[in-house]
Design an enzyme around this catalytic site. Structure first.
Site, PDB file in Angstrom:
ATOM      1  N   ASN A   7      11.640 -12.068  10.306  1.00 38.10           N
ATOM      2  CA  ASN A   7      10.500 -11.565  11.680  1.00 38.10           C
ATOM      3  C   ASN A   7       9.020 -12.695  11.452  1.00 38.10           C
ATOM      4  OD1 ASN A   7       8.296 -10.280  12.143  1.00 38.10           O
ATOM      5  ND2 ASN A   7       9.814  -8.295  12.799  1.00 38.10           N
ATOM      6  N   HIS A  10       4.799 -11.719  10.948  1.00 33.91           N
ATOM      7  CA  HIS A  10       2.872 -12.481  10.103  1.00 33.91           C
ATOM      8  C   HIS A  10       2.322 -13.861   9.650  1.00 33.91           C
ATOM      9  CE1 HIS A  10       4.474  -8.305   8.346  1.00 33.91           C
ATOM     10  NE2 HIS A  10       5.788  -8.847   8.097  1.00 33.91           N
ATOM     11  N   HIS A  43       8.016  -8.803  16.613  1.00 35.09           N
ATOM     12  CA  HIS A  43       7.213  -7.352  17.705  1.00 35.09           C
ATOM     13  C   HIS A  43       6.129  -7.213  18.529  1.00 35.09           C
ATOM     14  CE1 HIS A  43       6.208  -2.954  16.936  1.00 35.09           C
ATOM     15  NE2 HIS A  43       6.189  -3.241  18.228  1.00 35.09           N
ATOM     16  N   ARG A  45       3.257  -6.158  20.447  1.00 31.92           N
ATOM     17  CA  ARG A  45       2.866  -4.548  20.148  1.00 31.92           C
ATOM     18  C   ARG A  45       1.928  -4.746  21.620  1.00 31.92           C
ATOM     19  NH1 ARG A  45       2.143  -1.589  15.845  1.00 31.92           N
ATOM     20  NH2 ARG A  45       3.799  -1.797  14.056  1.00 31.92           N
ATOM     21  N   ARG A  49      -1.789  -7.366  18.639  1.00 34.90           N
ATOM     22  CA  ARG A  49      -1.836  -7.169  17.163  1.00 34.90           C
ATOM     23  C   ARG A  49      -1.767  -8.515  16.969  1.00 34.90           C
ATOM     24  NH1 ARG A  49      -0.426  -3.018  13.209  1.00 34.90           N
ATOM     25  NH2 ARG A  49      -0.900  -1.913  15.005  1.00 34.90           N
ATOM     26  N   GLU A  70      11.535  -6.853  18.865  1.00 33.50           N
ATOM     27  CA  GLU A  70      11.113  -6.063  19.267  1.00 33.50           C
ATOM     28  C   GLU A  70      10.006  -4.688  19.640  1.00 33.50           C
ATOM     29  OE1 GLU A  70       9.896  -5.254  15.000  1.00 33.50           O
ATOM     30  OE2 GLU A  70      11.742  -5.617  14.450  1.00 33.50           O
ATOM     31  N   THR A 101       5.272  -0.252  11.124  1.00 30.05           N
ATOM     32  CA  THR A 101       5.718   0.868  12.498  1.00 30.05           C
ATOM     33  C   THR A 101       6.712   1.134  11.021  1.00 30.05           C
ATOM     34  OG1 THR A 101       7.091  -0.987  13.190  1.00 30.05           O
ATOM     35  CG2 THR A 101       8.398   1.073  13.201  1.00 30.05           C
ATOM     36  N   GLU A 151      19.828  -0.023  13.984  1.00 31.63           N
ATOM     37  CA  GLU A 151      18.474  -0.766  13.323  1.00 31.63           C
ATOM     38  C   GLU A 151      18.129   0.354  12.006  1.00 31.63           C
ATOM     39  OE1 GLU A 151      15.592  -3.579  13.271  1.00 31.63           O
ATOM     40  OE2 GLU A 151      15.185  -3.634  11.407  1.00 31.63           O
ATOM     41  N   HIS A 191      13.198  -3.245   6.840  1.00 35.58           N
ATOM     42  CA  HIS A 191      12.225  -3.173   6.847  1.00 35.58           C
ATOM     43  C   HIS A 191      11.891  -2.544   5.446  1.00 35.58           C
ATOM     44  CE1 HIS A 191       8.226  -1.279   7.504  1.00 35.58           C
ATOM     45  NE2 HIS A 191       8.723  -1.770   9.426  1.00 35.58           N
TER      46      HIS A 191
END
Ligand code: PXP
Length: 238
Positions: A7, A10, A43, A45, A49, A70, A101, A151, A191
């Site tokens: 992912n 970041h 993801h 959003r 962000r 996602e 999340t 998931e 996660h």
């Protein structure tokens, strides 16, 4: 063998901290793939962000492994997924002020609408995974709305401090994974997984793919992204 999806949100977080163009998550995706990862996860959003629409568009063009998007199940996001056609959509809950999340989707609260959205995506050829807590009722509901994958949220396992508590959480994940497989659902997990806590999760045979972001990017700050991905792969594939 368990697959690793990285992912890269970041990386975009760092860029958005200054609203600039660096570091570019597109470059990150190339490095992650060169390091041998099996997929790229982002993801998108609603508040944009971190990952931006432009990132998603370019990732769709350059990702050579698999692109897992996602997103929440709102109509805006469904339209974007239908246009971009990622290799998989993972439906997640989204709250405006959450840091990340916070848990899995409560399928029961929105069963009909989720079933509809799953079908719309599948009709466009996009397999759908549902991010849920490792809870047997949620697994059965995921089957009921005809998702392709679940998931399993590993956050409580990761947060457990006492070994006995961690074992309990691990067992919940194991049982949820077993039931999902029995019901013919594919099983992913993720996660808060780290270099320190990932190995017992890898040992759960039913889990096909892990989605890991923060800990890999955190390590990448010190050892470089390629090395950070390779080190995680070494733990997953040993
Ligand atoms: N899976 C899902 C559904 C997520 O929402 C996230 C965080 O964006 C991850 C996996 C990756 O979590 P982490 O960044 O803690 O590794």
């Amino acid at each position: 063998m368990t697959r690793l999806g990285v992912n890269i949100d970041h990386v975009a977080n760092i860029r958005e901290a200054r609203k600039t163009i660096q570091p570019d998550p597109i470059a990150a995706a190339v490095i992650v793939e060169l390091a041998g990862a099996d997929g790229i996860t982002v993801h998108l959003r609603q508040d944009r962000r971190h990952i931006q629409d432009r990132d998603l568009r370019l990732l769709r063009e350059i990702v050579q492994t698999r692109l897992n998007l996602e997103m929440c199940a709102e109509p805006e996001m469904i339209d974007i997924a239908l246009a971009v056609k990622p290799d998989m959509v993972t439906l997640v809950p989204e709250k405006p002020n959450e840091v990340t999340t916070e848990g899995g989707l409560d399928i029961d609260r929105q069963k009909d609408i989720l079933a509809q959205r799953v079908k719309t995506l599948q009709e466009a050829g996009i397999p759908v995974s549902i991010f849920i807590d490792p809870d047997l009722t949620q697994v059965k509901l995921a089957r009921k709305i005809e998702a392709n994958y679940v998931e399993l949220h590993t956050g409580l396992y990761a947060a457990a401090k006492a070994p006995a508590h961690q074992q309990e959480e691990l067992e919940r994940i194991r049982q949820a994974a077993k039931l999902a497989r029995k019901l013919n659902l594919g099983v992913n997990a993720g996660h808060d997984l780290t270099y320190r806590n990932v190995v017992p999760i890898v040992a759960i045979e039913e889990i096909e793919e892990l989605n890991i972001g923060h800990n890999i990017v955190a390590r990448a700050v010190f050892v470089g992204l390629e090395q950070a991905v390779r080190e995680m792969l070494a733990l997953i594939r040993r």
